[in-house]
Design a protein around this motif. Sequence first.
Motif, PDB file in Angstrom:
ATOM      1  N   GLN A  63       0.811  -1.213   0.000  1.00  0.00           N
ATOM      2  CA  GLN A  63       0.000   0.000   0.000  1.00  0.00           C
ATOM      3  C   GLN A  63       0.852   1.274   0.000  1.00  0.00           C
ATOM      4  N   LYS A  64       2.149   1.132   0.218  1.00  0.00           N
ATOM      5  CA  LYS A  64       3.045   2.293   0.201  1.00  0.00           C
ATOM      6  C   LYS A  64       3.527   2.649  -1.203  1.00  0.00           C
ATOM      7  N   ILE A  65       3.183   1.796  -2.194  1.00  0.00           N
ATOM      8  CA  ILE A  65       3.607   2.086  -3.575  1.00  0.00           C
ATOM      9  C   ILE A  65       2.983   3.407  -4.002  1.00  0.00           C
ATOM     10  N   PRO A  66       3.794   4.392  -4.400  1.00  0.00           N
ATOM     11  CA  PRO A  66       3.239   5.707  -4.745  1.00  0.00           C
ATOM     12  C   PRO A  66       2.597   5.712  -6.133  1.00  0.00           C
ATOM     13  N   ILE A  67       1.412   6.279  -6.207  1.00  0.00           N
ATOM     14  CA  ILE A  67       0.707   6.463  -7.476  1.00  0.00           C
ATOM     15  C   ILE A  67       0.416   7.962  -7.593  1.00  0.00           C
ATOM     16  N   SER A  68       0.845   8.565  -8.675  1.00  0.00           N
ATOM     17  CA  SER A  68       0.768  10.023  -8.784  1.00  0.00           C
ATOM     18  C   SER A  68      -0.508  10.541  -9.444  1.00  0.00           C
ATOM     19  N   VAL A  69      -1.489   9.668  -9.693  1.00  0.00           N
ATOM     20  CA  VAL A  69      -2.792  10.120 -10.198  1.00  0.00           C
ATOM     21  C   VAL A  69      -3.882   9.536  -9.307  1.00  0.00           C
ATOM     22  N   ASP A  70      -5.030  10.180  -9.294  1.00  0.00           N
ATOM     23  CA  ASP A  70      -6.169   9.701  -8.506  1.00  0.00           C
ATOM     24  C   ASP A  70      -6.870   8.603  -9.304  1.00  0.00           C
ATOM     25  N   LEU A  71      -6.495   7.365  -9.026  1.00  0.00           N
ATOM     26  CA  LEU A  71      -7.009   6.244  -9.818  1.00  0.00           C
ATOM     27  C   LEU A  71      -8.501   6.015  -9.630  1.00  0.00           C
ATOM     28  N   GLU A  72      -9.043   6.376  -8.494  1.00  0.00           N
ATOM     29  CA  GLU A  72     -10.481   6.203  -8.280  1.00  0.00           C
ATOM     30  C   GLU A  72     -11.275   7.109  -9.215  1.00  0.00           C
ATOM     31  N   VAL A  73     -10.842   8.348  -9.339  1.00  0.00           N
ATOM     32  CA  VAL A  73     -11.521   9.290 -10.245  1.00  0.00           C
ATOM     33  C   VAL A  73     -11.354   8.855 -11.697  1.00  0.00           C
ATOM     34  N   VAL A  74     -10.138   8.461 -12.051  1.00  0.00           N
ATOM     35  CA  VAL A  74      -9.855   8.062 -13.440  1.00  0.00           C
ATOM     36  C   VAL A  74     -10.657   6.815 -13.816  1.00  0.00           C
ATOM     37  N   ALA A  75     -10.790   5.867 -12.876  1.00  0.00           N
ATOM     38  CA  ALA A  75     -11.532   4.633 -13.160  1.00  0.00           C
ATOM     39  C   ALA A  75     -12.993   4.939 -13.476  1.00  0.00           C
ATOM     40  N   LYS A  76     -13.605   5.850 -12.733  1.00  0.00           N
ATOM     41  CA  LYS A  76     -15.005   6.201 -12.994  1.00  0.00           C
ATOM     42  C   LYS A  76     -15.156   6.869 -14.359  1.00  0.00           C
ATOM     43  N   LYS A  77     -14.204   7.749 -14.705  1.00  0.00           N
ATOM     44  CA  LYS A  77     -14.255   8.389 -16.021  1.00  0.00           C
ATOM     45  C   LYS A  77     -14.075   7.363 -17.133  1.00  0.00           C
ATOM     46  N   GLN A  78     -13.200   6.378 -16.892  1.00  0.00           N
ATOM     47  CA  GLN A  78     -12.976   5.354 -17.911  1.00  0.00           C
ATOM     48  C   GLN A  78     -14.242   4.535 -18.151  1.00  0.00           C
ATOM     49  N   LEU A  79     -14.950   4.171 -17.085  1.00  0.00           N
ATOM     50  CA  LEU A  79     -16.195   3.424 -17.236  1.00  0.00           C
ATOM     51  C   LEU A  79     -17.213   4.234 -18.033  1.00  0.00           C
ATOM     52  N   GLN A  80     -17.279   5.520 -17.773  1.00  0.00           N
ATOM     53  CA  GLN A  80     -18.197   6.397 -18.501  1.00  0.00           C
ATOM     54  C   GLN A  80     -17.808   6.494 -19.973  1.00  0.00           C
ATOM     55  N   PHE A  81     -16.510   6.603 -20.229  1.00  0.00           N
ATOM     56  CA  PHE A  81     -16.038   6.676 -21.613  1.00  0.00           C
ATOM     57  C   PHE A  81     -16.323   5.384 -22.373  1.00  0.00           C
ATOM     58  N   LEU A  82     -16.040   4.234 -21.757  1.00  0.00           N
ATOM     59  CA  LEU A  82     -16.271   2.951 -22.422  1.00  0.00           C
ATOM     60  C   LEU A  82     -17.751   2.745 -22.719  1.00  0.00           C
ATOM     61  N   ALA A  83     -18.611   3.208 -21.822  1.00  0.00           N
ATOM     62  CA  ALA A  83     -20.051   3.103 -22.065  1.00  0.00           C
ATOM     63  C   ALA A  83     -20.452   3.954 -23.270  1.00  0.00           C
ATOM     64  N   THR A  84     -19.834   5.118 -23.421  1.00  0.00           N
ATOM     65  CA  THR A  84     -20.126   5.986 -24.572  1.00  0.00           C
ATOM     66  C   THR A  84     -19.660   5.338 -25.873  1.00  0.00           C
ATOM     67  N   VAL A  85     -18.474   4.742 -25.857  1.00  0.00           N
ATOM     68  CA  VAL A  85     -17.979   4.058 -27.055  1.00  0.00           C
ATOM     69  C   VAL A  85     -18.891   2.893 -27.418  1.00  0.00           C
ATOM     70  N   ASP A  86     -19.386   2.195 -26.402  1.00  0.00           N
ATOM     71  CA  ASP A  86     -20.248   1.039 -26.660  1.00  0.00           C
ATOM     72  C   ASP A  86     -21.565   1.457 -27.304  1.00  0.00           C
ATOM     73  N   LYS A  87     -21.957   2.692 -27.146  1.00  0.00           N
ATOM     74  CA  LYS A  87     -23.143   3.198 -27.827  1.00  0.00           C
ATOM     75  C   LYS A  87     -22.819   3.589 -29.266  1.00  0.00           C
ATOM     76  N   ASN A  88     -21.536   3.539 -29.612  1.00  0.00           N
ATOM     77  CA  ASN A  88     -21.074   3.844 -30.976  1.00  0.00           C
ATOM     78  C   ASN A  88     -20.234   2.672 -31.484  1.00  0.00           C
ATOM     79  N   ARG A  89     -20.867   1.508 -31.573  1.00  0.00           N
ATOM     80  CA  ARG A  89     -20.137   0.269 -31.843  1.00  0.00           C
ATOM     81  C   ARG A  89     -19.552   0.187 -33.249  1.00  0.00           C
ATOM     82  N   HIS A  90     -19.903   1.140 -34.111  1.00  0.00           N
ATOM     83  CA  HIS A  90     -19.256   1.163 -35.426  1.00  0.00           C
ATOM     84  C   HIS A  90     -17.756   1.390 -35.283  1.00  0.00           C
ATOM     85  N   LEU A  91     -17.327   1.891 -34.114  1.00  0.00           N
ATOM     86  CA  LEU A  91     -15.900   2.117 -33.879  1.00  0.00           C
ATOM     87  C   LEU A  91     -15.150   0.833 -33.546  1.00  0.00           C
TER      88      LEU A  91
END
Length: 852
Positions: A13-41
Amino acid sequence: MEPQQEMEWNEAQKIPISVDLEVVAKKQLQFLATVDKNRHLYDGPALDRAIYRYNACWIPLLAKHSESPIFEGPLVVPLDCEWIWHCHRLNPVRYKTDCEELYGRVLDNFGVATTVEGICGWQTEEIWNKLYPDEPYNADLVNLLPEDISKRISKLEKYTKYDLISAAKRQSPFFYQVSRTHMKNDLFIKEAVARYKGFLHLIKRNKEKGIKRFCVPTYDIDLIWHSHQLHPVAYCKDLNEALGKVLEHDDTDSDRTKGKKLDLGFSGTTRQWEVTFGTRYWKAGAMYRGNAPSPITSNPFPSSITCKKVVSSNEYPQEISLPDRKVMEVLLEFIGVKNLPEGQEGDLCVLFSKSQPDAFFDAKRRLSILSVSREKQVASFRCEPTGELLFELMSSSSSKLSIRKSTKTLGSASFSMKDYLDPVSKLYVEKWLELVPGSGTMSSKPILLRVAISFTVPVLAPYTLEMTQSRPFSKNTCLFNLPVRPQHAKSWTHVTDENGTRIISLQMRDLKNAKNIGNPGKEVVGLMKSGETRTLAEFMENGWSILENLWLFHLPNKSTNDGHLFELTGANKRVRIFPGRKLDYELRHNGKRGNEMNFLTAVEFSIEEPYGKAVALLDLRSRHVTAKEKWMVLPGIILTFIASNIMKKEGYEGIIAKSKDLKVNGPNEENEKTVLNGTGLSSTNMCNEDEGITYKSEISIGGCGNAVESGGCGAGCGGGCGNLIKSGGCGGCGAGCGGGCGNLIKSGGCGGCGAGCGGCGGGCGNLIKSGGCGGCGAGCGGGCGGGCGSMLKSGGCGGCGGGCGGCGGGCGNRLESSGCGGCGGDLMDSKCGIDEHFNEELKYVNEEAVTA
């Protein structure tokens, strides 16, 4: 955890991570859901064009902006370019190499806004249009013609040679694995970040010990790993500090076969994790779900006719009251046992169950104990987040004098759900439980059982209801040949919930105030809990009006070809009814698609769900309704009632009658039951029996009345054979030639659908459309040509009956029609138009891994 294991976890748990992974993970889920609504991609010309735009426009623009900001504020990346950029970054080593070779530095996402953040992109669009006047910022990638885009890319001054097409195809299934509701939960993501650090710590220990191991993450860890890689500069910095190198991300192996690289890698990672940290590696809601279900359409629903807003359940009037129920996923393993009685012999196992009735888990199941059997067994099940889990430690042994094994309860214990779920404080528990000794069990110390339990955050459960008749049908009463309506037609169908509580009762009636006396029409009335009787549905010319015109249940538009049978349209929602179990209801195990004939899936289409979202499953045989959302409960009940009544009266085999009681072109020797033709309709009177509609074996009969209109249905030429809605001429639904045989919606000519030497031509109606049926009967084969209707589609059927088959045509089955030239023999055993469906079993293996 033992002290050493706890120390290892704390170090991780002491491994340093320089970005807020919890925030980024939620944004990624939102982005993937948007792409899935555009499956031609995901594939085809749109993907090719997106890769070109990424190389020709986005990466050069990003390089220019990162070197010297073009304007204040963030760049807003177009969705198609962001998808390719996303896939490129998920190969961090290659992305770093490409950026350094092409632009001299790693291009980060600092100062870049994702498409889904809702930030206005007019400044980016303005600069884009100036730099790339021939390539619009918001390009139409839906209506593209195939093009060899590689030639255009090769003419660019700078471009990556990384195979981005393959990368996109490998990443497209990832969203299905992480698209579950609990994945967005704050506690789940927080625990996932901690587990990701544990995953990195294992790789660090391997590196220190010189061990090369293929480490495979669970999907919660993989989600966070992806989130970290999406920030390439931070990822390179953090991994170099923690591991001394940038960690590669291998997503090229997808073979989950036992003994292969992925399977062995996952087993090895599991063992290392459990030895290092003393906790289980598996996690509820984070394991492989199997392949995504088959899509019902490859084209998105046109946004011009989808609802413009998402309508909540409380905006639809609720005619019935249903309590909300919650459900969660659970993984359970028994790790070890201590302080067994001296001289204890026999095999040990643990029985587990729930302390109170549970709508999802009401059985008693058995698991081995890891420390005793040396065999890892993990139970996966769903249950309500209430009551207690009960555990019984059992010993079984056999004596020389008896073949049977004797079993004994050594002790029992319980685990309270409320302690951990009210409120949810932790999603994983591993502890020693002290057992209450069983009768006759003597031990100097309390017996201890080590239990590991993981669960997801509880979510709203689907609503499940059952429809039952108030009393069984009489075996001696015919529905269609009596001058007056039989008394049992007034019986009610009761709808009950999982606890057997009556919710509503339904009945089909003739409309008393219908304008057309000869065709009085139909209505569905409901007896409410209050005792009030209400009209729930009324048959009109264009379909069924449901809940006072709130919904219209009707046939599909002829221009649509996605395979749906009916549509349910309201002011703000559009639901299509498909045959079989689709999307989330698709069979997840091996099974014959022939079983699908009893099911209908209701799929909602909207701007939010352009490819459809399954909202209800209608089981027409058992009359069960499963609805995911409350607004669909009452419409689902009404649709199931109407459809099952229609199917029942039309005599469709497989939905009502038992197949063992049915024969084609001849009576059953034992019961003298029925003759079915190619459409699944009887050629004679329809009569009721306890198990459903059966048929008499007479060929020559007179007028055959239906629920709405009667029609002559005799042998020979001509005659009208009535159906539920319209009558149709039926010349010889025994032997004969010509005439029209009515179906549910439209009539169709039916030349010789009965026994004897089949006739020539004519249309034999099915549930949806009529089709020509030239001689579907038994005897010396059918006639020439004609279409024999199936439950869903009609198909030409030249001689579908027994004996010497006819010539040509397609013999329809319950799902699709198929060419059938001379399908002699029993239709129940025919292979014509029948398909089989298989689904991969669930395995706990991720496709993405790392060698370290």
